[in-house]
Design a protein around this motif. Structure first.
Motif, PDB file in Angstrom:
ATOM      1  N   GLU A  12       0.829  -1.205   0.000  1.00  0.00           N
ATOM      2  CA  GLU A  12       0.000   0.000   0.000  1.00  0.00           C
ATOM      3  C   GLU A  12       0.866   1.259   0.000  1.00  0.00           C
ATOM      4  O   GLU A  12       0.570   2.233  -0.692  1.00  0.00           O
ATOM      5  CB  GLU A  12      -0.916   0.027   1.221  1.00  0.00           C
ATOM      6  N   LEU A  13       1.941   1.217   0.774  1.00  0.00           N
ATOM      7  CA  LEU A  13       2.845   2.363   0.845  1.00  0.00           C
ATOM      8  C   LEU A  13       3.557   2.576  -0.487  1.00  0.00           C
ATOM      9  O   LEU A  13       3.690   3.708  -0.959  1.00  0.00           O
ATOM     10  CB  LEU A  13       3.869   2.166   1.974  1.00  0.00           C
ATOM     11  N   ALA A  14       3.982   1.482  -1.106  1.00  0.00           N
ATOM     12  CA  ALA A  14       4.635   1.587  -2.413  1.00  0.00           C
ATOM     13  C   ALA A  14       3.682   2.217  -3.429  1.00  0.00           C
ATOM     14  O   ALA A  14       4.079   3.099  -4.213  1.00  0.00           O
ATOM     15  CB  ALA A  14       5.096   0.210  -2.885  1.00  0.00           C
ATOM     16  N   PRO A  21       7.904  -1.959  -4.301  1.00  0.00           N
ATOM     17  CA  PRO A  21       8.127  -2.366  -2.907  1.00  0.00           C
ATOM     18  C   PRO A  21       9.612  -2.452  -2.526  1.00  0.00           C
ATOM     19  O   PRO A  21       9.975  -2.211  -1.379  1.00  0.00           O
ATOM     20  CB  PRO A  21       7.455  -3.735  -2.827  1.00  0.00           C
ATOM     21  N   ARG A  22      10.477  -2.752  -3.479  1.00  0.00           N
ATOM     22  CA  ARG A  22      11.919  -2.820  -3.196  1.00  0.00           C
ATOM     23  C   ARG A  22      12.435  -1.455  -2.725  1.00  0.00           C
ATOM     24  O   ARG A  22      13.310  -1.380  -1.862  1.00  0.00           O
ATOM     25  CB  ARG A  22      12.679  -3.306  -4.437  1.00  0.00           C
ATOM     26  N   THR A  23      11.903  -0.392  -3.270  1.00  0.00           N
ATOM     27  CA  THR A  23      12.304   0.959  -2.853  1.00  0.00           C
ATOM     28  C   THR A  23      11.957   1.184  -1.391  1.00  0.00           C
ATOM     29  O   THR A  23      12.744   1.786  -0.647  1.00  0.00           O
ATOM     30  CB  THR A  23      11.620   2.019  -3.739  1.00  0.00           C
ATOM     31  N   ILE A  24      10.805   0.695  -0.960  1.00  0.00           N
ATOM     32  CA  ILE A  24      10.405   0.821   0.443  1.00  0.00           C
ATOM     33  C   ILE A  24      11.403   0.073   1.331  1.00  0.00           C
ATOM     34  O   ILE A  24      11.793   0.556   2.395  1.00  0.00           O
ATOM     35  CB  ILE A  24       8.971   0.294   0.656  1.00  0.00           C
ATOM     36  N   ILE A  25      11.842  -1.102   0.869  1.00  0.00           N
ATOM     37  CA  ILE A  25      12.838  -1.877   1.621  1.00  0.00           C
ATOM     38  C   ILE A  25      14.135  -1.082   1.746  1.00  0.00           C
ATOM     39  O   ILE A  25      14.755  -1.029   2.807  1.00  0.00           O
ATOM     40  CB  ILE A  25      13.086  -3.243   0.945  1.00  0.00           C
ATOM     41  N   VAL A  26      14.545  -0.436   0.667  1.00  0.00           N
ATOM     42  CA  VAL A  26      15.760   0.391   0.684  1.00  0.00           C
ATOM     43  C   VAL A  26      15.601   1.538   1.692  1.00  0.00           C
ATOM     44  O   VAL A  26      16.513   1.820   2.465  1.00  0.00           O
ATOM     45  CB  VAL A  26      16.086   0.935  -0.728  1.00  0.00           C
ATOM     46  N   TYR A  27      14.430   2.192   1.698  1.00  0.00           N
ATOM     47  CA  TYR A  27      14.183   3.266   2.662  1.00  0.00           C
ATOM     48  C   TYR A  27      14.304   2.737   4.083  1.00  0.00           C
ATOM     49  O   TYR A  27      14.852   3.403   4.966  1.00  0.00           O
ATOM     50  CB  TYR A  27      12.797   3.875   2.469  1.00  0.00           C
ATOM     51  N   GLU A  28      13.801   1.530   4.292  1.00  0.00           N
ATOM     52  CA  GLU A  28      13.881   0.900   5.611  1.00  0.00           C
ATOM     53  C   GLU A  28      15.345   0.635   5.985  1.00  0.00           C
ATOM     54  O   GLU A  28      15.781   0.939   7.097  1.00  0.00           O
ATOM     55  CB  GLU A  28      13.087  -0.408   5.584  1.00  0.00           C
ATOM     56  N   GLU A  29      16.102   0.085   5.032  1.00  0.00           N
ATOM     57  CA  GLU A  29      17.514  -0.223   5.281  1.00  0.00           C
ATOM     58  C   GLU A  29      18.336   1.031   5.548  1.00  0.00           C
ATOM     59  O   GLU A  29      19.291   1.005   6.324  1.00  0.00           O
ATOM     60  CB  GLU A  29      18.100  -0.988   4.093  1.00  0.00           C
ATOM     61  N   GLU A  30      17.968   2.129   4.899  1.00  0.00           N
ATOM     62  CA  GLU A  30      18.691   3.394   5.073  1.00  0.00           C
ATOM     63  C   GLU A  30      18.245   4.153   6.323  1.00  0.00           C
ATOM     64  O   GLU A  30      18.779   5.213   6.633  1.00  0.00           O
ATOM     65  CB  GLU A  30      18.513   4.265   3.836  1.00  0.00           C
ATOM     66  N   GLY A  31      17.230   3.632   7.019  1.00  0.00           N
ATOM     67  CA  GLY A  31      16.763   4.289   8.238  1.00  0.00           C
ATOM     68  C   GLY A  31      15.803   5.434   7.995  1.00  0.00           C
ATOM     69  O   GLY A  31      15.481   6.184   8.915  1.00  0.00           O
ATOM     70  N   ILE A  32      15.338   5.574   6.776  1.00  0.00           N
ATOM     71  CA  ILE A  32      14.384   6.639   6.458  1.00  0.00           C
ATOM     72  C   ILE A  32      13.001   6.291   6.996  1.00  0.00           C
ATOM     73  O   ILE A  32      12.228   7.154   7.384  1.00  0.00           O
ATOM     74  CB  ILE A  32      14.323   6.852   4.923  1.00  0.00           C
TER      75      ILE A  32
END
Length: 105
Positions: A12-14, A21-32
């Motif tokens: 839903e966020l993506a 959805p991979r971009t959301i994972i990257v944001y999570e990994e980067e601490g955003i």
């Protein structure tokens, strides 16, 4: 979206942000973005998402923005061609009426 919800699913966020959805994972990994650790499925805090929304300069993904700009340009060009054709049709109509009027005299 229901304002009473406190969590949002990754897909839903993506969709909301126009990214995959991979971009959301990257944001999570980067601490955003912070993932709620209490669920196996990825959920994010809606309040945090709304805060990020305030500072996001463009909610569309870069590729989607380019696609829309290209489509917009094509539609404007098509509109101009249709306007030209309509103007020619109107001119032909006026010329036809003038010829018919002169024939009846």
């Amino acid at each position: 979206m229901d304002d009473t919800r406190t969590l949002i699913k990754r897909d839903e966020l993506a969709k909301r942000w126009g990214v995959n959805p991979r971009t959301i994972i990257v944001y999570e990994e980067e601490g955003i973005l912070t993932r709620n650790p209490n669920f196996k499925s990825p959920f994010y805090y809606l309040k945090e998402v709304e805060e990020i929304d305030k500072y996001k300069p463009n909610p569309l993904a870069e590729s989607e923005r380019r696609r829309l700009e290209t489509e917009n340009k094509q539609l404007k060009e098509e509109l101009n061609r249709v306007k030209e054709m309509l103007s020619k049709v109107a001119t032909i109509g006026v010329e036809s009426m003038n010829i018919l009027t002169n024939l009846n005299v």
